[in-house]
Motif scaffolding. Structure first.
Motif, PDB file in Angstrom:
ATOM      1  N   LEU A 121       0.827  -1.206   0.000  1.00 27.18           N
ATOM      2  CA  LEU A 121       0.000   0.000   0.000  1.00 27.18           C
ATOM      3  C   LEU A 121       0.863   1.258   0.000  1.00 27.18           C
ATOM      4  O   LEU A 121       0.542   2.239  -0.688  1.00 27.18           O
ATOM      5  N   ASP A 122       1.958   1.249   0.739  1.00 24.40           N
ATOM      6  CA  ASP A 122       2.845   2.418   0.732  1.00 24.40           C
ATOM      7  C   ASP A 122       3.355   2.704  -0.675  1.00 24.40           C
ATOM      8  O   ASP A 122       3.419   3.858  -1.112  1.00 24.40           O
ATOM      9  N   ARG A 123       3.715   1.667  -1.413  1.00 32.42           N
ATOM     10  CA  ARG A 123       4.179   1.851  -2.798  1.00 32.42           C
ATOM     11  C   ARG A 123       3.031   2.320  -3.693  1.00 32.42           C
ATOM     12  O   ARG A 123       3.229   3.130  -4.600  1.00 32.42           O
ATOM     13  N   SER A 124       1.818   1.800  -3.459  1.00 30.04           N
ATOM     14  CA  SER A 124       0.659   2.239  -4.244  1.00 30.04           C
ATOM     15  C   SER A 124       0.387   3.719  -4.046  1.00 30.04           C
ATOM     16  O   SER A 124       0.107   4.451  -5.005  1.00 30.04           O
ATOM     17  N   LEU A 125       0.466   4.185  -2.805  1.00 31.52           N
ATOM     18  CA  LEU A 125       0.243   5.604  -2.539  1.00 31.52           C
ATOM     19  C   LEU A 125       1.275   6.464  -3.263  1.00 31.52           C
ATOM     20  O   LEU A 125       0.939   7.541  -3.788  1.00 31.52           O
ATOM     21  N   GLU A 126       2.515   5.999  -3.322  1.00 35.45           N
ATOM     22  CA  GLU A 126       3.551   6.743  -4.050  1.00 35.45           C
ATOM     23  C   GLU A 126       3.221   6.808  -5.533  1.00 35.45           C
ATOM     24  O   GLU A 126       3.349   7.872  -6.167  1.00 35.45           O
ATOM     25  N   ARG A 127       2.798   5.672  -6.108  1.00 33.48           N
ATOM     26  CA  ARG A 127       2.512   5.657  -7.545  1.00 33.48           C
ATOM     27  C   ARG A 127       1.310   6.527  -7.881  1.00 33.48           C
ATOM     28  O   ARG A 127       1.305   7.240  -8.897  1.00 33.48           O
ATOM     29  N   ILE A 128       0.266   6.466  -7.075  1.00 33.44           N
ATOM     30  CA  ILE A 128      -0.935   7.256  -7.353  1.00 33.44           C
ATOM     31  C   ILE A 128      -0.694   8.730  -7.029  1.00 33.44           C
ATOM     32  O   ILE A 128      -1.313   9.619  -7.633  1.00 33.44           O
ATOM     33  N   GLY A 129       0.182   9.001  -6.086  1.00 38.94           N
ATOM     34  CA  GLY A 129       0.463  10.384  -5.716  1.00 38.94           C
ATOM     35  C   GLY A 129      -0.525  10.957  -4.731  1.00 38.94           C
ATOM     36  O   GLY A 129      -0.822  12.160  -4.770  1.00 38.94           O
ATOM     37  N   VAL A 130      -1.032  10.123  -3.817  1.00 38.72           N
ATOM     38  CA  VAL A 130      -1.986  10.572  -2.805  1.00 38.72           C
ATOM     39  C   VAL A 130      -1.497  10.128  -1.430  1.00 38.72           C
ATOM     40  O   VAL A 130      -0.661   9.233  -1.306  1.00 38.72           O
ATOM     41  N   ASP A 131      -2.037  10.764  -0.395  1.00 36.72           N
ATOM     42  CA  ASP A 131      -1.664  10.400   0.977  1.00 36.72           C
ATOM     43  C   ASP A 131      -2.444   9.206   1.485  1.00 36.72           C
ATOM     44  O   ASP A 131      -1.992   8.518   2.409  1.00 36.72           O
ATOM     45  N   SER A 132      -3.625   8.992   0.913  1.00 35.11           N
ATOM     46  CA  SER A 132      -4.467   7.880   1.357  1.00 35.11           C
ATOM     47  C   SER A 132      -5.397   7.475   0.223  1.00 35.11           C
ATOM     48  O   SER A 132      -5.655   8.265  -0.687  1.00 35.11           O
ATOM     49  N   VAL A 133      -5.881   6.237   0.294  1.00 36.68           N
ATOM     50  CA  VAL A 133      -6.929   5.794  -0.623  1.00 36.68           C
ATOM     51  C   VAL A 133      -8.226   5.698   0.161  1.00 36.68           C
ATOM     52  O   VAL A 133      -8.233   5.668   1.395  1.00 36.68           O
ATOM     53  N   ASP A 134      -9.306   5.647  -0.561  1.00 40.63           N
ATOM     54  CA  ASP A 134     -10.608   5.573   0.109  1.00 40.63           C
ATOM     55  C   ASP A 134     -10.938   4.161   0.559  1.00 40.63           C
ATOM     56  O   ASP A 134     -11.514   3.966   1.629  1.00 40.63           O
ATOM     57  N   VAL A 135     -10.579   3.176  -0.270  1.00 39.29           N
ATOM     58  CA  VAL A 135     -10.799   1.772   0.093  1.00 39.29           C
ATOM     59  C   VAL A 135      -9.531   0.987  -0.208  1.00 39.29           C
ATOM     60  O   VAL A 135      -8.961   1.111  -1.301  1.00 39.29           O
ATOM     61  N   PHE A 136      -9.096   0.174   0.751  1.00 38.37           N
ATOM     62  CA  PHE A 136      -7.982  -0.736   0.518  1.00 38.37           C
ATOM     63  C   PHE A 136      -8.463  -2.164   0.773  1.00 38.37           C
ATOM     64  O   PHE A 136      -9.063  -2.459   1.799  1.00 38.37           O
ATOM     65  N   TYR A 137      -8.183  -3.039  -0.205  1.00 34.37           N
ATOM     66  CA  TYR A 137      -8.628  -4.429  -0.137  1.00 34.37           C
ATOM     67  C   TYR A 137      -7.470  -5.386   0.102  1.00 34.37           C
ATOM     68  O   TYR A 137      -6.390  -5.227  -0.492  1.00 34.37           O
ATOM     69  N   THR A 138      -7.710  -6.401   0.898  1.00 36.15           N
ATOM     70  CA  THR A 138      -6.910  -7.604   0.818  1.00 36.15           C
ATOM     71  C   THR A 138      -7.469  -8.395  -0.363  1.00 36.15           C
ATOM     72  O   THR A 138      -8.634  -8.785  -0.364  1.00 36.15           O
ATOM     73  N   HIS A 139      -6.637  -8.563  -1.401  1.00 40.55           N
ATOM     74  CA  HIS A 139      -7.107  -8.981  -2.721  1.00 40.55           C
ATOM     75  C   HIS A 139      -7.480 -10.457  -2.791  1.00 40.55           C
ATOM     76  O   HIS A 139      -8.216 -10.867  -3.689  1.00 40.55           O
ATOM     77  N   ARG A 140      -6.973 -11.249  -1.854  1.00 41.24           N
ATOM     78  CA  ARG A 140      -7.292 -12.673  -1.858  1.00 41.24           C
ATOM     79  C   ARG A 140      -6.869 -13.270  -0.529  1.00 41.24           C
ATOM     80  O   ARG A 140      -5.953 -12.764   0.129  1.00 41.24           O
ATOM     81  N   PRO A 141      -7.509 -14.361  -0.094  1.00 46.14           N
ATOM     82  CA  PRO A 141      -7.070 -15.016   1.141  1.00 46.14           C
ATOM     83  C   PRO A 141      -5.698 -15.650   0.957  1.00 46.14           C
ATOM     84  O   PRO A 141      -5.308 -15.997  -0.157  1.00 46.14           O
ATOM     85  N   ASP A 142      -4.982 -15.801   2.053  1.00 46.77           N
ATOM     86  CA  ASP A 142      -3.634 -16.362   2.023  1.00 46.77           C
ATOM     87  C   ASP A 142      -3.534 -17.467   3.071  1.00 46.77           C
ATOM     88  O   ASP A 142      -3.461 -17.189   4.272  1.00 46.77           O
ATOM     89  N   PRO A 143      -3.539 -18.738   2.652  1.00 49.88           N
ATOM     90  CA  PRO A 143      -3.515 -19.833   3.618  1.00 49.88           C
ATOM     91  C   PRO A 143      -2.216 -19.917   4.409  1.00 49.88           C
ATOM     92  O   PRO A 143      -2.152 -20.627   5.414  1.00 49.88           O
ATOM     93  N   ARG A 144      -1.180 -19.176   4.001  1.00 51.02           N
ATOM     94  CA  ARG A 144       0.095 -19.197   4.714  1.00 51.02           C
ATOM     95  C   ARG A 144       0.102 -18.264   5.918  1.00 51.02           C
ATOM     96  O   ARG A 144       1.035 -18.315   6.733  1.00 51.02           O
ATOM     97  N   VAL A 145      -0.886 -17.382   6.002  1.00 55.49           N
ATOM     98  CA  VAL A 145      -0.868 -16.310   6.998  1.00 55.49           C
ATOM     99  C   VAL A 145      -2.072 -16.439   7.924  1.00 55.49           C
ATOM    100  O   VAL A 145      -3.207 -16.592   7.443  1.00 55.49           O
ATOM    101  N   PRO A 146      -1.874 -16.380   9.243  1.00 55.00           N
ATOM    102  CA  PRO A 146      -3.022 -16.386  10.153  1.00 55.00           C
ATOM    103  C   PRO A 146      -3.976 -15.244   9.827  1.00 55.00           C
ATOM    104  O   PRO A 146      -3.535 -14.114   9.583  1.00 55.00           O
ATOM    105  N   LEU A 147      -5.259 -15.529   9.828  1.00 54.43           N
ATOM    106  CA  LEU A 147      -6.241 -14.502   9.489  1.00 54.43           C
ATOM    107  C   LEU A 147      -6.149 -13.319  10.459  1.00 54.43           C
ATOM    108  O   LEU A 147      -6.369 -12.163  10.078  1.00 54.43           O
ATOM    109  N   GLU A 148      -5.779 -13.596  11.698  1.00 50.80           N
ATOM    110  CA  GLU A 148      -5.647 -12.522  12.685  1.00 50.80           C
ATOM    111  C   GLU A 148      -4.552 -11.538  12.281  1.00 50.80           C
ATOM    112  O   GLU A 148      -4.686 -10.324  12.502  1.00 50.80           O
TER     113      GLU A 148
END
Length: 352
Positions: A121-148
């Protein structure tokens, strides 16, 4: 006067729907940048689509870190057009982006870990040229990472001002319930879910995601409402040379059997009786349930965007029309759900 120069708030001149139980409202159609906004497309065409969408009342622009090609270019190109043409309207524009699919080489170049989500997200903000986005998504579940861990990272993103709302995409119904419960307990509720959804891919109905959305209070914004072009007139008589459906990254030409085309022609007849194209009917159909707040649509030219926008002129579907559509598609086996493995816990690529 161009609407780009019109200072009136967009809520005064485009129909919106509330997103779940949140205070967020979206236009019924949102412009998606999965295709057509990378460095392989002319910048002037991109500018025409983005400013044209805003002129028509589409004030929500949907991105992801790896949209291109190359990865990241759609965000960068959108950001440059935002700065040059729409900067004065930033407060009326909703920007969404995502992280989760493969983005850069390395063990944290994809997935839903704290490292990937926050760094991306930090890299996305740099590319878009904004301080924040309105909505940020986790794009897909990741079975390697605890959901917490994913939940705490998303909570941190909002609390540090990087995003105003949190969403998830391609999570199955039960995983969506679990993540939404965790986020609510942390005090940063999930606002929106972005699933694949269309006449040919109804998993959000059959697998209970719409019910979970109502239970948990988040909204739904569907993508691929036109089944990557299958629900348009383009393929009714075969696969045109050079069409997107022939590309290996899209649906297989084998899915367009004679039986599939015959049934789609039947739906096209229903659309014609309503004064609509097949695509317009498909969009109206996907918006028939008000739990669906918006649909992400793509476009390669302004005339295509206009055709989609005109679907909003007639969103009312009779019980008889819905029954006819269901009858035409009953028992049809066509695989346009390319994200099924992801929501069922398929491995996230580890790039080396």
């Amino acid at each position: 006067m161009s609407l780009v120069d019109d200072p009136r708030p967009y809520t005064q001149r485009t129909e919106v729907r509330r997103v779940g139980e949140s205070g967020l409202h979206l236009p019924l159609l949102s412009l998606g940048m999965w295709q057509n906004f990378g460095d392989d497309r002319p910048r002037e065409t991109q500018r025409e689509l983005i400013t044209g969408a805003f002129d028509r009342g589409i004030f929500h622009f949907d991105l992801a870190n790896n949209y291109g090609p190359p990865y990241g270019s759609a965000e960068r190109n959108f950001g440059q057009i935002l700065a040059s043409d729409l900067a004065a309207h930033r407060d009326e524009i909703l920007i969404s982006t995502k992280a989760g699919w493969d983005m850069w080489p390395g063990h944290h170049g994809a997935g839903a870990s704290r490292k990937h989500l926050i760094t991306s997200l930090d890299r996305s903000l740099e590319r878009i040229g904004v301080d924040s986005v309105d909505v940020f998504y986790t794009h897909r579940p990741d079975p390697r990472v605890p959901l917490e861990e994913t939940a705490r990272a998303l909570d941190h993103i909002v609390r540090t001002g990087r995003a105003h709302y949190i969403g998830m995409s391609s999570y199955g119904a039960e995983a969506s319930r679990e993540l939404a419960t965790m986020m609510r307990d942390l005090g940063t509720p999930i606002t929106i879910h972005q699933p694949s959804y269309n006449m040919l891919n109804r998993w959000i109905e059959t697998e209970g995601l719409l019910d979970v959305a109502r239970e948990q209070g988040f909204g739904v914004i569907g993508f691929t409402a036109l089944a990557q072009g299958m629900l348009t007139n383009k393929y009714l008589d075969g696969m045109p040379e050079g069409a997107r459906g022939a590309a290996p990254s899209s649906f297989s030409n084998e899915a367009l059997t004679d039986e599939v085309r015959d049934r789609l022609r039947g739906i096209a007849k229903i659309a014609a009786s309503r004064g609509q194209s097949l695509a317009q009917l498909a969009l109206a159909w996907a918006l028939r349930d008000t739990r669906v707040s918006s649909l992400v649509v793509g476009a390669s030219r302004l005339s295509q965007l206009d055709e989609n926008w005109r679907a909003l002129e007639n969103l009312t579907l009779s019980t008889d029309e819905i029954t006819q559509i269901d009858g035409l598609l009953a028992g049809l086996d066509v695989n346009v759900d390319l994200w099924r493995d992801a929501r069922l816990g398929g491995d996230v690529p580890v790039l080396v």
